[in-house]
Enzyme design. Structure first.
Site, mmCIF file in Angstrom:
data_model
loop_
_atom_site.group_PDB
_atom_site.id
_atom_site.type_symbol
_atom_site.label_atom_id
_atom_site.label_comp_id
_atom_site.label_asym_id
_atom_site.label_seq_id
_atom_site.Cartn_x
_atom_site.Cartn_y
_atom_site.Cartn_z
ATOM 1 C CB SER A 23 41.267 43.010 46.558
ATOM 2 O OG SER A 23 40.300 43.262 46.813
ATOM 3 C CE1 TYR B 222 42.277 41.844 40.413
ATOM 4 C CE2 TYR B 222 40.627 41.611 42.269
ATOM 5 C CZ TYR B 222 41.382 42.059 41.810
ATOM 6 O OH TYR B 222 41.489 43.385 42.681
HETATM 7 P P1 NAD Z 1 45.084 50.074 37.355
HETATM 8 O O1 NAD Z 1 44.851 49.940 35.992
HETATM 9 O O2 NAD Z 1 45.463 51.125 37.122
HETATM 10 O O3 NAD Z 1 46.961 49.286 37.725
HETATM 11 C C1 NAD Z 1 46.700 48.421 37.604
HETATM 12 C C2 NAD Z 1 47.974 47.810 36.428
HETATM 13 O O4 NAD Z 1 48.287 46.633 36.505
HETATM 14 C C3 NAD Z 1 47.996 48.105 34.935
HETATM 15 O O5 NAD Z 1 48.369 49.520 35.324
HETATM 16 C C4 NAD Z 1 49.316 47.821 34.394
HETATM 17 O O6 NAD Z 1 50.265 48.591 34.105
HETATM 18 C C5 NAD Z 1 49.129 46.788 35.260
HETATM 19 N N1 NAD Z 1 49.662 45.373 34.636
HETATM 20 C C6 NAD Z 1 48.360 44.057 34.586
HETATM 21 N N2 NAD Z 1 48.720 43.410 33.463
HETATM 22 C C7 NAD Z 1 50.356 43.526 33.807
HETATM 23 C C8 NAD Z 1 50.565 43.081 33.181
HETATM 24 N N3 NAD Z 1 50.882 41.393 32.608
HETATM 25 N N4 NAD Z 1 52.026 43.200 33.333
HETATM 26 C C9 NAD Z 1 53.164 44.320 34.127
HETATM 27 N N5 NAD Z 1 51.754 44.924 34.828
HETATM 28 C C10 NAD Z 1 50.516 44.515 34.504
HETATM 29 O O7 NAD Z 1 44.413 49.537 38.755
HETATM 30 P P2 NAD Z 1 43.997 49.891 39.920
HETATM 31 O O8 NAD Z 1 42.538 49.503 40.481
HETATM 32 O O9 NAD Z 1 45.167 50.938 40.919
HETATM 33 O O10 NAD Z 1 44.913 48.260 40.075
HETATM 34 C C11 NAD Z 1 46.188 48.292 41.406
HETATM 35 C C12 NAD Z 1 46.306 46.732 42.027
HETATM 36 O O11 NAD Z 1 44.463 47.574 43.121
HETATM 37 C C13 NAD Z 1 45.226 46.053 41.894
HETATM 38 O O12 NAD Z 1 46.248 44.510 41.936
HETATM 39 C C14 NAD Z 1 44.189 45.423 41.502
HETATM 40 O O13 NAD Z 1 43.697 43.953 42.134
HETATM 41 C C15 NAD Z 1 43.991 46.303 42.921
HETATM 42 N N6 NAD Z 1 42.734 46.860 43.649
HETATM 43 C C16 NAD Z 1 41.546 47.510 42.503
HETATM 44 C C17 NAD Z 1 41.040 47.960 43.625
HETATM 45 C C18 NAD Z 1 40.040 49.305 42.738
HETATM 46 O O14 NAD Z 1 39.401 48.990 43.153
HETATM 47 N N7 NAD Z 1 39.840 49.336 41.705
HETATM 48 C C19 NAD Z 1 40.360 47.302 45.193
HETATM 49 C C20 NAD Z 1 40.552 45.808 45.049
HETATM 50 C C21 NAD Z 1 42.219 46.405 44.609
#
Ligand code: NAD
Ligand code: MG
Length: 295
Positions: free
Chosen positions: A187, A200
């Site tokens: 991230s 985080y």
């Molecule tokens: P999202 O909610 O769609 O995806 C996160 C997923 O994590 C969930 O769908 C869930 O299936 C999974 N998860 C959470 N806890 C879990 C557990 N205990 N066991 C199994 N699965 C679990 O949101 P997203 O934003 O697409 O997140 C995906 C990745 O992107 C994450 O690692 C997040 O840190 C990273 N990220 C997101 C952003 C943003 O702005 N959305 C920015 C930087 C990084």
């Protein structure tokens, strides 16, 4: 379908987001607007023909965009998610199957070491091989003050975001071979941590170190490891406690491109890192930040 504008400012949703809040894990199908994960907008070019991929967090958001793009590029895909997210996962499976690829759904909790091993074994067995692991699952819960950050939350965030990478990788290295790839999801928070995302942000910095160190360890086997570092992307993570709900309407507006990114805008980077086209790239991290840059 009419051709989308090429202007990055207006190519995707750029209005204020409606206020909304869900319990974690958030469900994509209930979001307004529903994130664009490439269901219609991603165009494949058979760049991953015949490969077998495992994507954690593949039900929604960025992981869903990677899973859909992989399938449209010719790969079979296993996705992991939490049982509560079954409907989102089934929607992804339908898209994967609609382009003639195999979808394998493996729900379960990545903070459980025994499950992590089972996940990899099942993915390998049901896909009939394993060429790539794409780590996208993550937990993000905003807390304003370190004095209110519970040990339980700190441990859970590290277990899901960092420990599971060790557990899944240990199992996967029994199957991956020369030409295989691992992709992690870090991230912008690893480089520019927000005051309210202390636990985080630390996990996301750890993921960069994991990516670099592991890449050096497995280079001699011909396995490459890289990381994607997203900026503000419109996904369920943000509306289920990842951000305080009062900032949701303006989410992403601080980026130079003045809007949040959509998950599909990361898809071709995951495809590139999983494909032979990135054959001289390992131990590296790539930002998709709308101009906020990662270092
Ligand atoms: P999202 O909610 O769609 O995806 C996160 C997923 O994590 C969930 O769908 C869930 O299936 C999974 N998860 C959470 N806890 C879990 C557990 N205990 N066991 C199994 N699965 C679990 O949101 P997203 O934003 O697409 O997140 C995906 C990745 O992107 C994450 O690692 C997040 O840190 C990273 N990220 C997101 C952003 C943003 O702005 N959305 C920015 C930087 C990084
Ligand atoms: Mg989800």
């Amino acid at each position: 379908m009419s051709k989308q504008s090429n202007n990055p400012l207006t190519k995707y949703y750029h209005d204020k987001f409606p206020k909304q809040k869900q319990p974690a894990p958030g469900l994509q199908f209930e979001m307004k607007p529903v994130p664009d994960c490439g269901e219609k907008s991603y165009q494949g070019h058979q760049r991953l023909e015949g490969l077998k991929m495992l994507v954690t967090g593949g039900d929604s958001g960025i992981g869903r965009a990677a899973a859909i793009a992989y399938a449209k590029e010719g790969a079979d895909v296993a996705i992991n998610y939490l049982p509560h997210e079954q409907k989102d996962a089934e929607d992804v499976a339908k898209v994967i199957e609609s382009v003639g690829r195999k979808a394998v759904l493996i729900p379960g909790d990545l903070s459980d070491e025994a499950f992590c091993k089972k996940l990899v074994d099942q993915a390998h067995e049901k896909l009939g091989g394993l060429d790539n692991v794409t780590f996208v699952a993550g937990k993000q819960t905003a807390v304003e003050d370190i004095m209110k950050l519970t040990t339980e939350q700190i441990k859970k965030t590290f277990e899901i975001n960092v420990f599971s990478l060790f557990w899944v990788t240990k199992a996967a290295l029994g199957y991956l071979k020369a030409g295989s790839t691992i992709i992690t999801t870090s991230s912008i928070q690893a480089y520019q941590p927000s005051a309210n995302l202390l636990d985080y942000a630390c996990t996301k910095t750890a993921i960069i170190a994991f990516t670099r160190g592991l890449a050096k360890q497995v280079a001699k086997k011909g396995i490459r490891v890289n990381s994607v570092a997203p900026g503000p992307i419109w996904t369920p993570l943000q509306i289920c406690g990842g951000q305080p709900s009062e900032v949701i309407p303006e989410f992403g507006k601080q980026a130079p491109l003045m809007r949040a990114g959509q998950p599909v805008e990361l898809a071709s980077l995951y495809v590139f890192l999983a494909s032979e086209e990135s054959s001289y790239i390992t131990a590296d991290t790539f930002g998709v930040t709308g101009g906020m840059h990662i270092n």
